[in-house]
Scaffold this motif. Structure first.
Motif, short mmCIF file in Angstrom:
data_model
loop_
_atom_site.label_atom_id
_atom_site.label_comp_id
_atom_site.label_asym_id
_atom_site.label_seq_id
_atom_site.Cartn_x
_atom_site.Cartn_y
_atom_site.Cartn_z
N GLN A 35 0.82 -1.29 0.02
CA GLN A 35 0.03 -0.22 -0.16
C GLN A 35 0.83 1.35 -0.14
O GLN A 35 0.67 2.21 -0.74
N ILE A 36 2.02 1.31 0.73
CA ILE A 36 2.91 2.41 0.92
C ILE A 36 3.52 2.59 -0.62
O ILE A 36 3.43 3.70 -1.11
N LYS A 37 3.86 1.53 -1.10
CA LYS A 37 4.76 1.64 -2.33
C LYS A 37 3.77 2.20 -3.27
O LYS A 37 4.33 2.87 -4.41
N SER A 38 2.64 1.87 -3.53
CA SER A 38 1.68 2.16 -4.30
C SER A 38 1.25 3.76 -4.31
O SER A 38 0.72 4.16 -5.43
N GLN A 39 1.48 4.26 -3.12
CA GLN A 39 1.41 5.70 -3.08
C GLN A 39 2.29 6.53 -2.75
O GLN A 39 1.98 7.95 -2.95
N ILE A 40 3.50 6.24 -2.85
CA ILE A 40 4.77 7.06 -2.73
C ILE A 40 4.95 7.81 -4.15
O ILE A 40 4.83 6.94 -5.15
N SER A 41 5.45 9.11 -4.07
CA SER A 41 5.87 9.55 -5.43
C SER A 41 7.42 9.82 -5.62
O SER A 41 7.91 9.90 -6.68
N GLU A 42 8.15 9.68 -4.25
CA GLU A 42 9.46 9.90 -4.24
C GLU A 42 10.26 8.34 -4.90
O GLU A 42 10.25 7.35 -4.23
N PRO A 43 10.78 8.38 -6.15
CA PRO A 43 11.25 7.23 -6.60
C PRO A 43 12.56 6.62 -5.86
O PRO A 43 12.68 5.43 -5.66
N ALA A 44 13.38 7.17 -5.09
CA ALA A 44 14.29 7.02 -4.23
C ALA A 44 13.83 6.16 -3.04
O ALA A 44 14.44 5.01 -2.77
N LEU A 45 12.72 6.31 -2.79
CA LEU A 45 12.16 5.85 -1.34
C LEU A 45 11.60 4.50 -1.96
O LEU A 45 11.78 3.60 -1.23
N ARG A 46 10.95 4.40 -3.38
CA ARG A 46 10.54 2.88 -3.66
C ARG A 46 11.62 1.80 -3.48
O ARG A 46 11.29 0.90 -3.14
N PHE A 47 12.77 2.17 -3.55
CA PHE A 47 14.04 1.04 -3.32
C PHE A 47 14.76 1.15 -2.16
O PHE A 47 15.56 0.51 -1.89
N SER A 48 14.19 1.82 -1.08
CA SER A 48 14.58 1.68 0.43
C SER A 48 13.73 1.00 1.15
O SER A 48 13.92 0.85 2.51
N LEU A 49 12.56 0.62 0.79
CA LEU A 49 11.44 0.09 1.73
C LEU A 49 11.46 -1.39 1.36
O LEU A 49 11.37 -1.91 0.18
N TYR A 50 11.49 -2.38 2.34
CA TYR A 50 11.64 -3.61 2.30
C TYR A 50 10.50 -4.33 3.24
O TYR A 50 10.21 -3.77 4.36
N GLU A 51 10.12 -5.52 2.59
CA GLU A 51 9.38 -6.34 3.40
C GLU A 51 10.41 -7.15 4.21
O GLU A 51 11.40 -7.19 3.41
N PRO A 52 9.83 -7.72 5.36
CA PRO A 52 11.02 -8.34 6.22
C PRO A 52 11.83 -9.62 5.53
O PRO A 52 13.03 -9.69 5.59
N VAL A 53 11.07 -10.43 4.65
CA VAL A 53 12.10 -11.51 3.99
C VAL A 53 13.00 -10.89 3.02
O VAL A 53 13.93 -11.43 2.89
N GLU A 54 12.38 -9.84 2.33
CA GLU A 54 13.52 -9.17 1.47
C GLU A 54 14.45 -8.55 1.77
O GLU A 54 15.68 -8.63 1.73
N PHE A 55 14.40 -7.90 3.17
CA PHE A 55 15.43 -7.25 3.86
C PHE A 55 16.38 -8.40 4.33
O PHE A 55 17.83 -8.15 4.22
N ILE A 56 15.97 -9.57 4.90
CA ILE A 56 16.81 -10.57 5.37
C ILE A 56 17.66 -11.13 4.20
O ILE A 56 18.86 -11.14 4.08
N ARG A 57 16.99 -11.29 3.00
CA ARG A 57 17.65 -11.94 1.83
C ARG A 57 18.77 -10.90 1.28
O ARG A 57 19.82 -11.34 0.92
N HIS A 58 18.54 -9.44 1.38
CA HIS A 58 19.51 -8.54 0.84
C HIS A 58 20.42 -8.11 1.86
O HIS A 58 21.78 -7.93 1.41
N PHE A 59 20.21 -8.07 3.28
CA PHE A 59 21.14 -7.39 4.10
C PHE A 59 21.73 -8.41 5.01
O PHE A 59 22.76 -8.07 5.69
N LEU A 60 21.03 -9.43 5.48
CA LEU A 60 21.32 -10.51 6.69
C LEU A 60 21.86 -11.74 6.46
O LEU A 60 22.64 -12.31 6.99
#
Length: 120
Positions: A35-60
């Protein structure tokens, strides 16, 4: 309207907290993130928001130790995670903890994100 105002307020707060999209932010549920991603307008912000599983996969994943503690696990991916195209991350992460990962086979659990919990 009030919803749009709150959305803009949230976007501004996330932009500040992420230092303009430089720092990752974990949103604890995929329906909220979708829902948040569908409503934000700042492109940089779209790529800094993560769902927990994706965050774990990318960073942990490379910073944690995983052990296969089960022969087989079933994984149900929420509809919103499917819509965001991150199903593979669920299976890959579960595969670090079990010998075999089996999709639940349930296309929709009917909970409508967390709505089914709040409004039974």
């Amino acid at each position: 309207d009030a919803s749009a105002a709150k959305g803009a307020e949230l976007e501004a707060a996330l932009l500040e907290a992420s230092e303009g999209g430089k720092l990752p932010i974990v949103v604890d549920t995929s329906p909220c993130l979708s829902q948040i991603k569908s409503q934000i307008s700042e492109p940089a912000l779209r790529f800094s928001l993560y769902e927990p599983v994706e965050f774990i996969r990318h960073f942990l994943v490379d910073k944690l130790e995983f052990k296969k503690v089960r022969e087989q696990v079933a994984v149900h991916v929420p509809c919103s995670s499917k819509k965001m195209g991150i199903e593979e991350s669920f299976a890959k992460l579960a595969g670090l903890c079990a010998e075999e990962v089996v999709p639940s086979g349930i296309p929709c659990c009917g909970m409508a994100g967390d709505r089914g919990i709040r409004f039974p």
